[in-house]
Design a protein around this motif. Sequence first.
Motif, PDB file in Angstrom:
ATOM      1  N   SER A  12      33.638 -25.202  -8.554  1.00 42.81           N
ATOM      2  CA  SER A  12      34.054 -24.021  -8.091  1.00 42.81           C
ATOM      3  C   SER A  12      33.067 -23.339  -7.418  1.00 42.81           C
ATOM      4  O   SER A  12      32.020 -23.768  -7.211  1.00 42.81           O
ATOM      5  N   GLY A  13      33.482 -22.446  -6.439  1.00 40.80           N
ATOM      6  CA  GLY A  13      32.431 -21.438  -5.915  1.00 40.80           C
ATOM      7  C   GLY A  13      32.603 -21.798  -4.204  1.00 40.80           C
ATOM      8  O   GLY A  13      31.950 -20.933  -3.669  1.00 40.80           O
ATOM      9  N   GLY A  14      33.391 -22.781  -3.847  1.00 41.85           N
ATOM     10  CA  GLY A  14      33.344 -23.003  -2.327  1.00 41.85           C
ATOM     11  C   GLY A  14      34.121 -21.942  -1.688  1.00 41.85           C
ATOM     12  O   GLY A  14      34.922 -20.755  -2.268  1.00 41.85           O
ATOM     13  N   GLY A  15      34.114 -21.717  -0.494  1.00 39.80           N
ATOM     14  CA  GLY A  15      34.797 -20.760   0.373  1.00 39.80           C
ATOM     15  C   GLY A  15      34.453 -20.737   2.025  1.00 39.80           C
ATOM     16  O   GLY A  15      33.916 -21.725   2.165  1.00 39.80           O
ATOM     17  N   LEU A  16      34.806 -20.053   2.554  1.00 37.62           N
ATOM     18  CA  LEU A  16      34.524 -19.743   3.860  1.00 37.62           C
ATOM     19  C   LEU A  16      33.401 -18.635   4.271  1.00 37.62           C
ATOM     20  O   LEU A  16      33.410 -17.435   3.766  1.00 37.62           O
ATOM     21  N   VAL A  17      32.506 -18.972   4.711  1.00 34.52           N
ATOM     22  CA  VAL A  17      31.238 -18.245   5.130  1.00 34.52           C
ATOM     23  C   VAL A  17      30.665 -18.423   6.652  1.00 34.52           C
ATOM     24  O   VAL A  17      31.021 -19.521   6.983  1.00 34.52           O
ATOM     25  N   GLN A  18      30.182 -17.212   6.948  1.00 31.79           N
ATOM     26  CA  GLN A  18      29.573 -17.483   8.467  1.00 31.79           C
ATOM     27  C   GLN A  18      27.964 -17.985   8.299  1.00 31.79           C
ATOM     28  O   GLN A  18      27.510 -18.261   7.258  1.00 31.79           O
ATOM     29  N   ALA A  19      27.772 -18.742   9.427  1.00 32.43           N
ATOM     30  CA  ALA A  19      26.461 -19.503   9.679  1.00 32.43           C
ATOM     31  C   ALA A  19      25.310 -18.482   9.219  1.00 32.43           C
ATOM     32  O   ALA A  19      25.524 -17.271   9.582  1.00 32.43           O
ATOM     33  N   GLY A  20      24.490 -19.169   8.419  1.00 28.98           N
ATOM     34  CA  GLY A  20      23.429 -18.196   7.996  1.00 28.98           C
ATOM     35  C   GLY A  20      23.624 -17.353   6.592  1.00 28.98           C
ATOM     36  O   GLY A  20      22.794 -17.143   6.061  1.00 28.98           O
ATOM     37  N   GLY A  21      24.982 -17.422   5.993  1.00 28.99           N
ATOM     38  CA  GLY A  21      25.369 -16.934   4.736  1.00 28.99           C
ATOM     39  C   GLY A  21      24.897 -18.091   3.697  1.00 28.99           C
ATOM     40  O   GLY A  21      24.176 -19.119   3.694  1.00 28.99           O
ATOM     41  N   TYR A  22      25.281 -17.595   2.607  1.00 27.98           N
ATOM     42  CA  TYR A  22      25.105 -18.232   1.288  1.00 27.98           C
ATOM     43  C   TYR A  22      26.284 -18.336   0.340  1.00 27.98           C
ATOM     44  O   TYR A  22      27.279 -17.735   0.456  1.00 27.98           O
ATOM     45  N   LEU A  23      26.370 -19.321  -0.394  1.00 28.97           N
ATOM     46  CA  LEU A  23      27.323 -19.686  -1.424  1.00 28.97           C
ATOM     47  C   LEU A  23      26.668 -20.144  -2.733  1.00 28.97           C
ATOM     48  O   LEU A  23      25.456 -20.912  -2.429  1.00 28.97           O
ATOM     49  N   ARG A  24      27.320 -20.018  -3.723  1.00 30.32           N
ATOM     50  CA  ARG A  24      26.676 -20.732  -5.006  1.00 30.32           C
ATOM     51  C   ARG A  24      27.906 -21.475  -5.696  1.00 30.32           C
ATOM     52  O   ARG A  24      28.978 -20.984  -5.959  1.00 30.32           O
ATOM     53  N   LEU A  25      27.660 -23.031  -5.744  1.00 25.36           N
ATOM     54  CA  LEU A  25      28.751 -23.718  -6.268  1.00 25.36           C
ATOM     55  C   LEU A  25      28.408 -23.926  -7.980  1.00 25.36           C
ATOM     56  O   LEU A  25      27.253 -23.906  -8.132  1.00 25.36           O
ATOM     57  N   SER A  26      29.350 -24.089  -8.675  1.00 27.58           N
ATOM     58  CA  SER A  26      29.073 -24.317 -10.108  1.00 27.58           C
ATOM     59  C   SER A  26      30.060 -25.566 -10.230  1.00 27.58           C
ATOM     60  O   SER A  26      31.138 -25.697  -9.821  1.00 27.58           O
ATOM     61  N   CYS A  27      29.641 -25.857 -11.424  1.00 24.63           N
ATOM     62  CA  CYS A  27      30.257 -27.364 -11.874  1.00 24.63           C
ATOM     63  C   CYS A  27      29.990 -27.265 -13.400  1.00 24.63           C
ATOM     64  O   CYS A  27      28.911 -27.666 -13.817  1.00 24.63           O
ATOM     65  N   ALA A  28      31.182 -26.989 -13.943  1.00 25.26           N
ATOM     66  CA  ALA A  28      31.363 -26.899 -15.567  1.00 25.26           C
ATOM     67  C   ALA A  28      31.917 -28.064 -16.128  1.00 25.26           C
ATOM     68  O   ALA A  28      32.604 -28.784 -15.715  1.00 25.26           O
ATOM     69  N   ALA A  29      30.918 -28.480 -17.249  1.00 25.76           N
ATOM     70  CA  ALA A  29      31.474 -29.663 -17.819  1.00 25.76           C
ATOM     71  C   ALA A  29      31.923 -29.556 -19.155  1.00 25.76           C
ATOM     72  O   ALA A  29      31.241 -28.703 -20.080  1.00 25.76           O
ATOM     73  N   SER A  30      32.924 -30.362 -19.584  1.00 31.68           N
ATOM     74  CA  SER A  30      33.486 -30.278 -21.051  1.00 31.68           C
ATOM     75  C   SER A  30      32.876 -31.321 -22.031  1.00 31.68           C
ATOM     76  O   SER A  30      32.144 -32.161 -21.255  1.00 31.68           O
ATOM     77  N   GLY A  31      32.725 -30.989 -23.337  1.00 38.04           N
ATOM     78  CA  GLY A  31      32.178 -32.253 -24.104  1.00 38.04           C
ATOM     79  C   GLY A  31      30.669 -31.478 -24.430  1.00 38.04           C
ATOM     80  O   GLY A  31      30.206 -30.596 -23.993  1.00 38.04           O
ATOM     81  N   ARG A  32      30.138 -32.347 -25.370  1.00 44.71           N
ATOM     82  CA  ARG A  32      28.850 -31.977 -26.244  1.00 44.71           C
ATOM     83  C   ARG A  32      27.677 -32.792 -25.556  1.00 44.71           C
ATOM     84  O   ARG A  32      26.579 -32.658 -26.164  1.00 44.71           O
ATOM     85  N   THR A  33      27.985 -33.571 -24.704  1.00 43.41           N
ATOM     86  CA  THR A  33      26.795 -34.529 -24.168  1.00 43.41           C
ATOM     87  C   THR A  33      26.227 -34.318 -22.872  1.00 43.41           C
ATOM     88  O   THR A  33      25.686 -35.085 -22.180  1.00 43.41           O
ATOM     89  N   PHE A  34      26.559 -32.766 -22.187  1.00 42.89           N
ATOM     90  CA  PHE A  34      26.084 -32.703 -20.930  1.00 42.89           C
ATOM     91  C   PHE A  34      24.665 -32.759 -20.620  1.00 42.89           C
ATOM     92  O   PHE A  34      24.177 -33.341 -19.428  1.00 42.89           O
ATOM     93  N   SER A  35      23.818 -32.658 -21.715  1.00 43.82           N
ATOM     94  CA  SER A  35      22.560 -32.723 -21.549  1.00 43.82           C
ATOM     95  C   SER A  35      22.005 -33.885 -21.235  1.00 43.82           C
ATOM     96  O   SER A  35      20.866 -34.456 -20.979  1.00 43.82           O
ATOM     97  N   SER A  36      22.863 -35.258 -21.667  1.00 48.40           N
ATOM     98  CA  SER A  36      22.543 -36.395 -21.595  1.00 48.40           C
ATOM     99  C   SER A  36      22.574 -37.008 -20.311  1.00 48.40           C
ATOM    100  O   SER A  36      22.331 -38.090 -19.997  1.00 48.40           O
ATOM    101  N   TYR A  37      23.024 -36.369 -19.464  1.00 51.34           N
ATOM    102  CA  TYR A  37      23.497 -36.785 -18.074  1.00 51.34           C
ATOM    103  C   TYR A  37      22.564 -36.030 -16.984  1.00 51.34           C
ATOM    104  O   TYR A  37      22.645 -34.989 -17.008  1.00 51.34           O
ATOM    105  N   TYR A  38      22.279 -37.094 -15.799  1.00 47.99           N
ATOM    106  CA  TYR A  38      21.752 -36.596 -14.712  1.00 47.99           C
ATOM    107  C   TYR A  38      23.014 -36.056 -13.943  1.00 47.99           C
ATOM    108  O   TYR A  38      24.040 -36.745 -14.058  1.00 47.99           O
ATOM    109  N   MET A  39      22.578 -35.045 -13.390  1.00 46.75           N
ATOM    110  CA  MET A  39      23.791 -34.407 -12.495  1.00 46.75           C
ATOM    111  C   MET A  39      23.535 -34.431 -10.933  1.00 46.75           C
ATOM    112  O   MET A  39      22.208 -34.493 -10.560  1.00 46.75           O
ATOM    113  N   GLY A  40      24.610 -34.754 -10.188  1.00 45.18           N
ATOM    114  CA  GLY A  40      24.372 -34.747  -8.642  1.00 45.18           C
ATOM    115  C   GLY A  40      25.438 -33.873  -8.116  1.00 45.18           C
ATOM    116  O   GLY A  40      26.606 -33.743  -8.349  1.00 45.18           O
ATOM    117  N   TRP A  41      25.022 -33.592  -6.593  1.00 47.41           N
ATOM    118  CA  TRP A  41      26.160 -33.026  -5.641  1.00 47.41           C
ATOM    119  C   TRP A  41      26.221 -33.989  -4.607  1.00 47.41           C
ATOM    120  O   TRP A  41      25.036 -34.468  -4.017  1.00 47.41           O
TER     121      TRP A  41
END
Length: 122
Positions: A5-34
């Motif tokens: 989540s967190g995407g949208g429309l922004v002007q050049a020079g602006g900023y956004l913060r994307l988030s990626c929420a994981a379900s389950g109890r093993t999140f810390s066992s995984y490398y994560m990437g975008w």
Amino acid sequence: HLQASGGGLVQAGGYLRLSCAASGRTFSSYYMGWFRQAPGKEHEFVASISRSGGITYYADSVKGRFTISRDNAKNTVYLQMNSLKPEDTAVYYCGADYSGRSLYTKSSYDYWGQGTQVTVSS
């Protein structure tokens, strides 16, 4: 299961913060990437982060502008995107990779989120 989540429309020079929420109890066992995919282009590695968050990698095209981070207590990985450019326009996907052997390679990842659209206007 990954939910980006967190995407949208922004002007050049602006900023956004994307988030990626994981379900389950093993999140810390995984490398994560975008990764991202612009219209008519292949998927492109953007950034990755180690299980503890201590090691990060970035594509040259985003280095110095984007920051990947994670909060294992919240099962969430973030991508802070600053100084956005029109060429950053793409659908952004988060992925989880258990092995961490080839974080630059999309096929190495075990799970993917559904993607969130980022559009940067000039």
